[in-house]
Design a protein around this motif. Sequence first.
Motif, PDB file in Angstrom:
ATOM      1  N   LYS A  69     -23.358 113.334   3.207  1.00  0.00           N
ATOM      2  CA  LYS A  69     -22.145 113.686   2.484  1.00  0.00           C
ATOM      3  C   LYS A  69     -21.843 115.170   2.636  1.00  0.00           C
ATOM      4  O   LYS A  69     -20.677 115.568   2.746  1.00  0.00           O
ATOM      5  N   ASP A  70     -22.891 115.982   2.651  1.00  0.00           N
ATOM      6  CA  ASP A  70     -22.691 117.422   2.803  1.00  0.00           C
ATOM      7  C   ASP A  70     -22.066 117.752   4.153  1.00  0.00           C
ATOM      8  O   ASP A  70     -21.190 118.626   4.255  1.00  0.00           O
ATOM      9  N   SER A  71     -22.503 117.065   5.204  1.00  0.00           N
ATOM     10  CA  SER A  71     -21.957 117.347   6.536  1.00  0.00           C
ATOM     11  C   SER A  71     -20.489 116.915   6.612  1.00  0.00           C
ATOM     12  O   SER A  71     -19.674 117.579   7.252  1.00  0.00           O
ATOM     13  N   ILE A  72     -20.156 115.816   5.951  1.00  0.00           N
ATOM     14  CA  ILE A  72     -18.762 115.370   5.907  1.00  0.00           C
ATOM     15  C   ILE A  72     -17.913 116.406   5.181  1.00  0.00           C
ATOM     16  O   ILE A  72     -16.840 116.785   5.640  1.00  0.00           O
ATOM     17  N   ASP A  73     -18.414 116.892   4.056  1.00  0.00           N
ATOM     18  CA  ASP A  73     -17.686 117.896   3.276  1.00  0.00           C
ATOM     19  C   ASP A  73     -17.490 119.182   4.083  1.00  0.00           C
ATOM     20  O   ASP A  73     -16.415 119.796   4.031  1.00  0.00           O
ATOM     21  N   ARG A  74     -18.519 119.597   4.836  1.00  0.00           N
ATOM     22  CA  ARG A  74     -18.397 120.812   5.648  1.00  0.00           C
ATOM     23  C   ARG A  74     -17.349 120.640   6.737  1.00  0.00           C
ATOM     24  O   ARG A  74     -16.540 121.539   6.988  1.00  0.00           O
ATOM     25  N   ASN A  75     -17.361 119.484   7.402  1.00  0.00           N
ATOM     26  CA  ASN A  75     -16.383 119.240   8.464  1.00  0.00           C
ATOM     27  C   ASN A  75     -14.971 119.119   7.894  1.00  0.00           C
ATOM     28  O   ASN A  75     -14.005 119.572   8.514  1.00  0.00           O
ATOM     29  N   LEU A  76     -14.863 118.535   6.727  1.00  0.00           N
ATOM     30  CA  LEU A  76     -13.553 118.416   6.092  1.00  0.00           C
ATOM     31  C   LEU A  76     -13.018 119.788   5.697  1.00  0.00           C
ATOM     32  O   LEU A  76     -11.814 120.060   5.803  1.00  0.00           O
ATOM     33  N   GLU A  77     -13.914 120.661   5.266  1.00  0.00           N
ATOM     34  CA  GLU A  77     -13.516 122.025   4.932  1.00  0.00           C
ATOM     35  C   GLU A  77     -12.977 122.755   6.158  1.00  0.00           C
ATOM     36  O   GLU A  77     -11.984 123.494   6.076  1.00  0.00           O
ATOM     37  N   LYS A  78     -13.602 122.522   7.318  1.00  0.00           N
ATOM     38  CA  LYS A  78     -13.121 123.126   8.567  1.00  0.00           C
ATOM     39  C   LYS A  78     -11.723 122.615   8.906  1.00  0.00           C
ATOM     40  O   LYS A  78     -10.851 123.376   9.307  1.00  0.00           O
ATOM     41  N   THR A 111      -5.650 109.416  11.428  1.00  0.00           N
ATOM     42  CA  THR A 111      -6.965 109.123  10.854  1.00  0.00           C
ATOM     43  C   THR A 111      -7.960 110.125  11.415  1.00  0.00           C
ATOM     44  O   THR A 111      -8.189 110.181  12.625  1.00  0.00           O
ATOM     45  N   LEU A 112      -8.532 110.936  10.548  1.00  0.00           N
ATOM     46  CA  LEU A 112      -9.520 111.946  10.945  1.00  0.00           C
ATOM     47  C   LEU A 112     -10.906 111.327  10.854  1.00  0.00           C
ATOM     48  O   LEU A 112     -11.323 110.884   9.782  1.00  0.00           O
ATOM     49  N   LYS A 113     -11.590 111.283  11.968  1.00  0.00           N
ATOM     50  CA  LYS A 113     -12.925 110.685  12.015  1.00  0.00           C
ATOM     51  C   LYS A 113     -13.953 111.818  12.085  1.00  0.00           C
ATOM     52  O   LYS A 113     -14.106 112.475  13.108  1.00  0.00           O
ATOM     53  N   LEU A 114     -14.625 112.041  10.974  1.00  0.00           N
ATOM     54  CA  LEU A 114     -15.540 113.171  10.843  1.00  0.00           C
ATOM     55  C   LEU A 114     -16.958 112.768  11.237  1.00  0.00           C
ATOM     56  O   LEU A 114     -17.382 111.639  10.972  1.00  0.00           O
ATOM     57  N   PRO A 115     -17.703 113.687  11.877  1.00  0.00           N
ATOM     58  CA  PRO A 115     -19.104 113.385  12.213  1.00  0.00           C
ATOM     59  C   PRO A 115     -19.882 113.026  10.953  1.00  0.00           C
ATOM     60  O   PRO A 115     -19.833 113.755   9.961  1.00  0.00           O
ATOM     61  N   TYR A 116     -20.574 111.892  10.980  1.00  0.00           N
ATOM     62  CA  TYR A 116     -21.254 111.419   9.773  1.00  0.00           C
ATOM     63  C   TYR A 116     -22.772 111.553   9.896  1.00  0.00           C
ATOM     64  O   TYR A 116     -23.380 110.972  10.773  1.00  0.00           O
ATOM     65  N   LYS A 117     -23.356 112.332   9.030  1.00  0.00           N
ATOM     66  CA  LYS A 117     -24.810 112.392   8.868  1.00  0.00           C
ATOM     67  C   LYS A 117     -25.132 112.279   7.375  1.00  0.00           C
ATOM     68  O   LYS A 117     -25.838 111.390   6.948  1.00  0.00           O
ATOM     69  N   SER A 161     -13.420 104.531   6.322  1.00  0.00           N
ATOM     70  CA  SER A 161     -14.871 104.489   6.179  1.00  0.00           C
ATOM     71  C   SER A 161     -15.313 105.724   5.405  1.00  0.00           C
ATOM     72  O   SER A 161     -14.502 106.603   5.080  1.00  0.00           O
ATOM     73  N   ILE A 162     -16.609 105.826   5.156  1.00  0.00           N
ATOM     74  CA  ILE A 162     -17.118 106.964   4.379  1.00  0.00           C
ATOM     75  C   ILE A 162     -16.865 108.290   5.086  1.00  0.00           C
ATOM     76  O   ILE A 162     -16.714 109.331   4.441  1.00  0.00           O
ATOM     77  N   SER A 163     -16.776 108.276   6.424  1.00  0.00           N
ATOM     78  CA  SER A 163     -16.595 109.515   7.178  1.00  0.00           C
ATOM     79  C   SER A 163     -15.177 109.667   7.724  1.00  0.00           C
ATOM     80  O   SER A 163     -14.931 110.517   8.583  1.00  0.00           O
ATOM     81  N   GLU A 164     -14.245 108.858   7.241  1.00  0.00           N
ATOM     82  CA  GLU A 164     -12.859 108.961   7.681  1.00  0.00           C
ATOM     83  C   GLU A 164     -11.965 109.478   6.554  1.00  0.00           C
ATOM     84  O   GLU A 164     -12.221 109.221   5.384  1.00  0.00           O
ATOM     85  N   ARG A 165     -10.933 110.198   6.953  1.00  0.00           N
ATOM     86  CA  ARG A 165      -9.897 110.622   6.028  1.00  0.00           C
ATOM     87  C   ARG A 165      -8.546 110.405   6.707  1.00  0.00           C
ATOM     88  O   ARG A 165      -8.450 110.478   7.925  1.00  0.00           O
TER      89      ARG A 165
END
Length: 202
Positions: free
Chosen positions: A140-149, A132-138, A189-193
């Motif tokens: 939707k754009d920040s989630i997308d940027r972190n997911l791209e990384k 489970t990848l827990k991305l920093p949430y601020k 959650s919204i910031s998890e993948r």
Amino acid sequence: LDSSTKSIFSHGAGLDIGASPGGWTQVLHNTLDIPTVVALDPGTLAQRVTSLKGVHHLRAELTTQESIKFLAYHAPYSVIVCDASVSNANELLVKIADTLDRVLSLLRKPDNSNDNCSERSVFALPLCLIITLKLPYKTKDSIDRNLEKVNKYLPDYLRRIALLGSSHGDNDVVAVDVWHKISHLFANSISERTMLAVFDKK
């Protein structure tokens, strides 16, 4: 993972990283019928989980020497899951790859007296890895940027793990292929993948 896949991934031990309170551990034991499940977490597990036959809980952080020895003792693994509360996905992937590397190094030591690991491998192919990848949430754009990384550096980590499975025994070397997918599941959650990777012989 469900009962239809247990014949594929129940040939080795199961490993649950960041196991507390034990949900994934139960899935590995009850749904996949994995006879040996290692639950690694400094926290406690629910009593219904610790009472399951074949579940071994170590209250320690992933990267400690105690954990390395414990993981080596129960190796090889056919399913590894991780739902640890680590908000930096890159840091989590580094820790998992480093730990598996250290476990393999311990198993490869000529003076290793751990008879329980006669196969001397970190994992048994095919291997299923779920994180489970827990991305920093601020936003939707920040989630997308972190997911791209994550999508940029993830293949390198998976290749590194695949190399650990390319050597079985003293002289047997096999080519390992890896397939992976990142999904936004209903339980996330919204910031998890959820990242699913399957390693197998080419």
